[in-house]
Design a protein around this motif. Structure first.
Motif, PDB file in Angstrom:
ATOM      1  N   ASN A 170      34.497  46.185  18.373  1.00  0.00           N
ATOM      2  CA  ASN A 170      34.381  44.859  18.998  1.00  0.00           C
ATOM      3  C   ASN A 170      35.201  44.757  20.275  1.00  0.00           C
ATOM      4  O   ASN A 170      35.690  43.683  20.632  1.00  0.00           O
ATOM      5  CB  ASN A 170      34.809  43.751  18.025  1.00  0.00           C
ATOM      6  N   LYS A 171      35.355  45.864  20.988  1.00  0.00           N
ATOM      7  CA  LYS A 171      36.124  45.897  22.231  1.00  0.00           C
ATOM      8  C   LYS A 171      35.218  46.371  23.363  1.00  0.00           C
ATOM      9  O   LYS A 171      34.798  47.531  23.397  1.00  0.00           O
ATOM     10  CB  LYS A 171      37.310  46.855  22.117  1.00  0.00           C
ATOM     11  N   LYS A 172      34.910  45.480  24.276  1.00  0.00           N
ATOM     12  CA  LYS A 172      34.090  45.831  25.438  1.00  0.00           C
ATOM     13  C   LYS A 172      34.989  46.171  26.614  1.00  0.00           C
ATOM     14  O   LYS A 172      35.846  45.359  27.002  1.00  0.00           O
ATOM     15  CB  LYS A 172      33.155  44.680  25.810  1.00  0.00           C
ATOM     16  N   VAL A 173      34.800  47.359  27.180  1.00  0.00           N
ATOM     17  CA  VAL A 173      35.613  47.795  28.319  1.00  0.00           C
ATOM     18  C   VAL A 173      34.927  47.385  29.615  1.00  0.00           C
ATOM     19  O   VAL A 173      33.727  47.605  29.791  1.00  0.00           O
ATOM     20  CB  VAL A 173      35.842  49.321  28.277  1.00  0.00           C
ATOM     21  N   VAL A 174      35.701  46.764  30.512  1.00  0.00           N
ATOM     22  CA  VAL A 174      35.173  46.326  31.806  1.00  0.00           C
ATOM     23  C   VAL A 174      36.121  46.772  32.908  1.00  0.00           C
ATOM     24  O   VAL A 174      37.319  46.994  32.680  1.00  0.00           O
ATOM     25  CB  VAL A 174      34.987  44.790  31.855  1.00  0.00           C
ATOM     26  N   ARG A 175      35.563  46.913  34.111  1.00  0.00           N
ATOM     27  CA  ARG A 175      36.378  47.232  35.288  1.00  0.00           C
ATOM     28  C   ARG A 175      36.307  46.048  36.246  1.00  0.00           C
ATOM     29  O   ARG A 175      35.231  45.648  36.663  1.00  0.00           O
ATOM     30  CB  ARG A 175      35.871  48.504  35.957  1.00  0.00           C
ATOM     31  N   GLU A 176      37.485  45.513  36.577  1.00  0.00           N
ATOM     32  CA  GLU A 176      37.548  44.342  37.462  1.00  0.00           C
ATOM     33  C   GLU A 176      38.741  44.467  38.398  1.00  0.00           C
ATOM     34  O   GLU A 176      39.847  44.800  37.950  1.00  0.00           O
ATOM     35  CB  GLU A 176      37.699  43.051  36.644  1.00  0.00           C
ATOM     36  N   ASN A 177      38.509  44.212  39.684  1.00  0.00           N
ATOM     37  CA  ASN A 177      39.595  44.152  40.684  1.00  0.00           C
ATOM     38  C   ASN A 177      40.499  45.381  40.638  1.00  0.00           C
ATOM     39  O   ASN A 177      41.727  45.279  40.728  1.00  0.00           O
ATOM     40  CB  ASN A 177      40.431  42.888  40.476  1.00  0.00           C
ATOM     41  N   GLY A 178      39.873  46.552  40.447  1.00  0.00           N
ATOM     42  CA  GLY A 178      40.635  47.797  40.450  1.00  0.00           C
ATOM     43  C   GLY A 178      41.303  48.124  39.136  1.00  0.00           C
ATOM     44  O   GLY A 178      41.948  49.176  39.005  1.00  0.00           O
ATOM     45  N   GLY A 179      41.178  47.257  38.146  1.00  0.00           N
ATOM     46  CA  GLY A 179      41.789  47.508  36.855  1.00  0.00           C
ATOM     47  C   GLY A 179      40.759  47.764  35.769  1.00  0.00           C
ATOM     48  O   GLY A 179      39.559  47.547  35.950  1.00  0.00           O
ATOM     49  N   VAL A 180      41.247  48.232  34.626  1.00  0.00           N
ATOM     50  CA  VAL A 180      40.392  48.475  33.466  1.00  0.00           C
ATOM     51  C   VAL A 180      40.892  47.594  32.326  1.00  0.00           C
ATOM     52  O   VAL A 180      42.091  47.576  32.028  1.00  0.00           O
ATOM     53  CB  VAL A 180      40.425  49.961  33.035  1.00  0.00           C
ATOM     54  N   ALA A 182      40.078  45.713  28.290  1.00  0.00           N
ATOM     55  CA  ALA A 182      39.333  45.659  27.032  1.00  0.00           C
ATOM     56  C   ALA A 182      39.211  44.194  26.628  1.00  0.00           C
ATOM     57  O   ALA A 182      40.224  43.497  26.448  1.00  0.00           O
ATOM     58  CB  ALA A 182      40.047  46.442  25.939  1.00  0.00           C
ATOM     59  N   LEU A 183      37.975  43.741  26.497  1.00  0.00           N
ATOM     60  CA  LEU A 183      37.703  42.368  26.068  1.00  0.00           C
ATOM     61  C   LEU A 183      37.377  42.378  24.585  1.00  0.00           C
ATOM     62  O   LEU A 183      36.412  43.019  24.157  1.00  0.00           O
ATOM     63  CB  LEU A 183      36.537  41.785  26.865  1.00  0.00           C
ATOM     64  N   ASP A 184      38.188  41.704  23.787  1.00  0.00           N
ATOM     65  CA  ASP A 184      37.910  41.581  22.361  1.00  0.00           C
ATOM     66  C   ASP A 184      36.774  40.570  22.187  1.00  0.00           C
ATOM     67  O   ASP A 184      36.917  39.403  22.553  1.00  0.00           O
ATOM     68  CB  ASP A 184      39.157  41.110  21.604  1.00  0.00           C
ATOM     69  N   LEU A 185      35.649  41.019  21.656  1.00  0.00           N
ATOM     70  CA  LEU A 185      34.465  40.171  21.592  1.00  0.00           C
ATOM     71  C   LEU A 185      34.552  39.087  20.522  1.00  0.00           C
ATOM     72  O   LEU A 185      33.723  38.178  20.492  1.00  0.00           O
ATOM     73  CB  LEU A 185      33.224  41.033  21.369  1.00  0.00           C
ATOM     74  N   GLN A 186      35.559  39.169  19.667  1.00  0.00           N
ATOM     75  CA  GLN A 186      35.759  38.104  18.670  1.00  0.00           C
ATOM     76  C   GLN A 186      36.765  37.062  19.149  1.00  0.00           C
ATOM     77  O   GLN A 186      36.486  35.873  19.154  1.00  0.00           O
ATOM     78  CB  GLN A 186      36.210  38.717  17.337  1.00  0.00           C
ATOM     79  N   SER A 187      37.923  37.519  19.589  1.00  0.00           N
ATOM     80  CA  SER A 187      38.969  36.589  20.027  1.00  0.00           C
ATOM     81  C   SER A 187      38.842  36.194  21.490  1.00  0.00           C
ATOM     82  O   SER A 187      39.453  35.212  21.918  1.00  0.00           O
ATOM     83  CB  SER A 187      40.349  37.215  19.803  1.00  0.00           C
ATOM     84  N   LYS A 188      38.051  36.969  22.263  1.00  0.00           N
ATOM     85  CA  LYS A 188      37.866  36.778  23.714  1.00  0.00           C
ATOM     86  C   LYS A 188      39.139  37.068  24.511  1.00  0.00           C
ATOM     87  O   LYS A 188      39.244  36.739  25.692  1.00  0.00           O
ATOM     88  CB  LYS A 188      37.377  35.357  24.045  1.00  0.00           C
ATOM     89  N   VAL A 189      40.116  37.688  23.874  1.00  0.00           N
ATOM     90  CA  VAL A 189      41.352  38.082  24.567  1.00  0.00           C
ATOM     91  C   VAL A 189      41.088  39.350  25.368  1.00  0.00           C
ATOM     92  O   VAL A 189      40.457  40.288  24.883  1.00  0.00           O
ATOM     93  CB  VAL A 189      42.493  38.310  23.553  1.00  0.00           C
TER      94      VAL A 189
END
Length: 359
Positions: A170-180, A182-189
């Motif tokens: 449940n962890k989606k990895v994204v790249r934003e503003n030069g960083g990497v 992990a978005l927790d898809l349950q807690s949205k943290v």
């Protein structure tokens, strides 16, 4: 530290080999059920490599992957069968089509001989050798087989965990503003990630983690749907039966396959999906049956029922189709792009290559 994005057969192999080499390894998986993407929805075929040009990554990694996979299955008691495959010219609608198919199957045979694939033979009147197979000519490839993909994945996860791999779901990895992140898809943290090496092995979503290079080159994954129809009985022998591959696609055409549990299937076809989550069956049974009856005369239309759908990560570079695997290194990222068939067969060799590149 190594972070692998994706827990399918490719990501799992990569994580396992890195852990065996002594690295601290984390696998990030956006799904609750690891491996329920491409890996869990293919036909489980172990390919011989006959379709591919010897200069391609597909050829190199398919041959090496097969060499590594068979002993691995035997050692870890993973169910598999080297059942062989028949590629037939099937029924042709015109004399011209029949002649073209004969030329193509002879080319395929010559490529197999050139590649050194053992035991291949070209037969006339294949129905005399394999009952119910249609066509004037057929290529026999004894090296091809099938594997229980579910068992394969479970063994890899277990071995990986024993070697120290940690899987985070449940962890989606994204790249934003030069960083990497992990978005927790349950807690949205969302938390920032740091690693020595990031491996992009997320299949259909691999293009979302690729940053276009200085030349503006941009990779895009377009989901290509392969629908499977279940057959209510097996052929009276355990052999895969394929048509000649399509010239216009990397898909191999509607074929007969079976799973080790006893189920038999026709598929997959090749249609564009509406999204990367589109697992609906849209082809009518009658249309599907028309494809199957061109290679086998064993079934009636009512023997087919809707089965399941897989999605291929069809790769495009700046709008142009890419037919080979792409393994691209960008800074501390290694991207695996367009890993469709023969990705299952190639997976241990792809992992070897990635670990080598990271070193």
């Amino acid at each position: 530290m190594v972070i692998v994005v994706g827990s399918g057969i490719i990501g799992s192999w990569i994580a396992y080999l890195f852990a065996k080499a002594g690295f601290e390894v984390y696998v990030f998986e956006k799904s609750e059920n690891a491996g329920d993407g491409i890996s869990g929805r293919n036909s489980g075929v172990l390919h011989s490599g006959i379709y591919y040009d010897e200069s391609s990554l597909k050829s190199k990694l398919c041959f090496r992957g097969y060499e590594l996979a068979i002993p691995f299955f035997e050692k870890n008691k993973i169910p598999f069968s080297i059942c062989g495959k028949v590629i037939t010219t099937g029924i042709s609608d015109t004399i011209t089509e029949e002649k073209d198919k004969q030329i193509e199957i002879e080319k395929l045979f010559a490529n197999g001989k050139h590649l050194g694939i053992s035991g291949i033979e070209l037969f006339s009147n294949p129905g005399e050798h394999w009952k119910h197979v249609l066509g004037n000519s057929a290529l026999w490839i004894p090296k091809t087989g099938i594997v229980d993909v579910s068992s394969y994945l479970k063994v890899l996860w277990q071995l990986g965990e024993e070697a120290g791999v940690k899987i985070l779901k449940n962890k989606k990895v994204v790249r934003e503003n030069g960083g990497v992140f992990a978005l927790d898809l349950q807690s949205k943290v969302k938390e920032e990630l740091e690693a020595d090496v990031f491996i992009n092995a997320c299949g259909l979503y691999s293009d979302e983690l690729f940053v276009s290079d200085a030349k503006g080159n941009n990779f895009e994954i377009r989901p290509n749907k392969g629908e499977y129809f279940r057959l209510n009985k097996q052929l009276p022998y355990e052999t895969l039966v394929y048509p000649l591959p399509l010239k216009t696609s990397t898909a191999l055409g509607v074929h007969y396959t079976f799973h080790l549990g006893g189920d038999a299937y026709a598929g997959p076809n090749s249609n564009w999906a509406s999204s990367k989550e589109d697992y609906s069956i849209n082809t009518q049974r009658s249309v599907y049956y028309e494809s199957l009856r061109k290679i086998i005369d064993f079934y009636k239309e009512e023997d087919l029922s809707e089965g399941y759908v897989g999605l291929r990560p069809r790769l495009f570079l700046n709008g142009e189709a890419v037919k080979d695997f792409v393994i691209h290194k960008e800074s501390n990222w290694i991207h695996l792009l367009g890993i469709e068939s023969p990705g299952l067969t190639s997976s241990p060799a792809i992992a070897e290559e990635v670990v080598r590149m990271a070193g």
